[in-house]
Motif scaffolding. Structure first.
Motif, PDB file in Angstrom:
ATOM      1  N   ALA A  67     -11.436   6.552  -0.782  1.00  0.00           N
ATOM      2  CA  ALA A  67     -10.123   7.099  -0.404  1.00  0.00           C
ATOM      3  C   ALA A  67      -9.436   7.751  -1.606  1.00  0.00           C
ATOM      4  CB  ALA A  67      -9.259   5.990   0.206  1.00  0.00           C
ATOM      5  N   ARG A 124      -9.577   7.138  -4.725  1.00  0.00           N
ATOM      6  CA  ARG A 124      -9.292   6.323  -5.922  1.00  0.00           C
ATOM      7  C   ARG A 124     -10.596   5.807  -6.524  1.00  0.00           C
ATOM      8  NH1 ARG A 124      -4.578   3.128  -3.334  1.00  0.00           N
ATOM      9  NH2 ARG A 124      -2.799   4.423  -3.852  1.00  0.00           N
ATOM     10  N   VAL A 130      -6.137   0.157  -1.781  1.00  0.00           N
ATOM     11  CA  VAL A 130      -6.162   1.126  -0.683  1.00  0.00           C
ATOM     12  C   VAL A 130      -5.064   0.747   0.322  1.00  0.00           C
ATOM     13  CG1 VAL A 130      -7.913  -0.142   0.668  1.00  0.00           C
ATOM     14  CG2 VAL A 130      -7.663   2.321   0.992  1.00  0.00           C
ATOM     15  N   LEU A 134      -7.831   2.204   7.759  1.00  0.00           N
ATOM     16  CA  LEU A 134      -7.831   2.741   6.395  1.00  0.00           C
ATOM     17  C   LEU A 134      -7.981   4.256   6.462  1.00  0.00           C
ATOM     18  CD1 LEU A 134     -10.208   0.245   4.534  1.00  0.00           C
ATOM     19  CD2 LEU A 134      -7.767   0.039   4.996  1.00  0.00           C
ATOM     20  N   THR A 179      -0.780  -2.746   1.267  1.00  0.00           N
ATOM     21  CA  THR A 179      -1.704  -2.373   0.197  1.00  0.00           C
ATOM     22  C   THR A 179      -2.730  -3.497   0.049  1.00  0.00           C
ATOM     23  OG1 THR A 179       0.026  -1.170  -0.937  1.00  0.00           O
ATOM     24  CG2 THR A 179      -1.900  -1.802  -2.243  1.00  0.00           C
TER      25      THR A 179
END
Ligand code: ATP
Length: 353
Positions: A254, A256, A291, A311, A337
């Motif tokens: 995602a 990151r 995420v 997600l 989160t």
């Protein structure tokens, strides 16, 4: 010296063109409890039957304590066997069922009496030795089958789904009993199951089978925490596999970057293994491997709440909230989160087998 060392080398077994066992090699130490775990049709029973002598492989070797067993008929192998369906003699009482292997071996009657008593005491069935088999519950029958398998102190005990006919509570109780019994008697045990929890609870090592091959052979903890491929990771427990992307600075999910427990192989296509109980989701410090997820629903499960989230990329995942946690339950639509500690972050690639 402890006996019961098993060495299996390059066993192949085909039925027509179908390969039921495809190059199986496996060493089992004396006294070890090894479980053959895999989905239906993966070859578990065929491998157990090769060890027992009920199936003759097309090629390969099976040594027990340094002696080649492949050509030995089952009754010459001196192995204890326990099956799912008990395979007891219904017309005999408990005592005579357990005494049967000793009579076959022409043990003297006074020894038979002592050894049957001992074996029945081990499985806590001494008080029912005069009962008919038809008058026993499933759990009691399985204890008698176990007593019959251990009464002649075999160096190797083989068990094929011995608890699968029992209800959940009894099965879990018998798992612990079998484990304790194994610790006490210390005989080499090969155990077949398709139940991952059972394999994790009972084994020293687990061989995960797929399509007649062993895809991972390891301790329960490594099989669960360090699966070596997509198949093992998704077969063990309640798992979500999230596809990750790779660029010159490493793997990402995602958008990151991911901090990982171990450096992954260089293979491009990999998945992040995510288990609900490894995901953290409360507190507001900065963490690695974060995420955002949107809560879809919250379901009460008795021992916990299960929270499903969407997600990025439309992947659905669930987390647990134990009743002891003080954090309030989230509402559907709320954004949480989540994060996964680097030591719990494992990537796997596609299974080759
Ligand atoms: P399960 O959990 O369903 O018992 P398993 O992992 O124990 O499965 P096996 O019984 O070892 O699987 O069977 C492996 C494969 O070999 C299956 O696809 C099965 O259909 C096939 N097989 C087993 N015995 C024979 C036979 N006698 N003839 C033909 N095919 C067979």
């Amino acid at each position: 010296m402890k006996s019961g060392a098993v060495s299996i080398r390059q066993i192949h077994k085909s039925y027509g063109i179908f390969k039921a066992l495809d190059d199986i090699s496996l060493d089992i130490d004396p006294g070890e409890f090894v479980t053959l775990l895999g989905p239906s049709g993966s070859g578990k029973t065929t491998l157990l039957n090769v060890i027992a002598g009920f199936e003759r492989p097309d090629s390969g070797s099976l040594m027990v304590d340094g002696v080649e067993f492949i050509a030995k008929p089952p009754h010459r192998r001196d192995l204890g066997m326990v099956f799912q369906n008990y395979a007891l003699f219904p017309h005999m009482d408990v005592f005579n069922n357990v005494a049967y292997p000793l009579k076959l071996r022409k043990t003297v009657p006074s020894d038979i009496r002592d050894r049957v008593k001992q074996a029945l005491d081990v499985v806590q069935m001494g008080h029912l030795s005069a009962r008919r088999i038809t008058e026993l519950s499933g759990g009691q029958k399985q204890r008698v089958a176990l007593a019959r398998a251990i009464v002649f102190e075999p160096r190797l005990l083989l068990m094929d789904e011995p608890l699968s006919a029992l209800d959940k509570n009894l099965r879990e109780h018998m798992q612990i009993e079998l484990k304790r019994l194994h610790l006490r008697l210390g005989m080499t045990t090969v155990y077949v199951t398709h139940d991952q929890q059972e394999a994790l609870t009972m084994s020293d090592r687990i061989a995960v089978l797929r399509n007649g091959r062993i895809v991972q052979l390891d301790t329960p903890q490594n099989i669960y925490d360090r699966p070596n491929c997509h198949f093992v990771a998704s077969f063990m427990g309640e798992t979500r596999m999230l596809p990750v992307t790779k660029n010159s600075r490493g793997y990402h999910f995602a958008g990151r970057p991911l901090k990982l427990a171990q450096s992954p192989s260089a293979v491009e296509k990999q998945w992040l293994v995510v288990r609900p109980e490894r995901l953290c989701w409360y507190g507001d410090e900065e963490h690695d491997n974060r995420v955002e997820g949107v809560v879809v629903d919250v379901v009460y499960r008795g021992d916990s709440h299960s929270i499903s989230l969407k997600l990025p990329g439309d992947h659905e995942i669930s987390i647990r909230r134990a009743p002891t946690e003080s954090t309030p339950l989230p509402e559907p639509g709320q954004t949480l989160t989540l994060w996964l500690k680097p030591e719990a972050s494992v990537l796997v690639e596609e299974t080759s087998a």
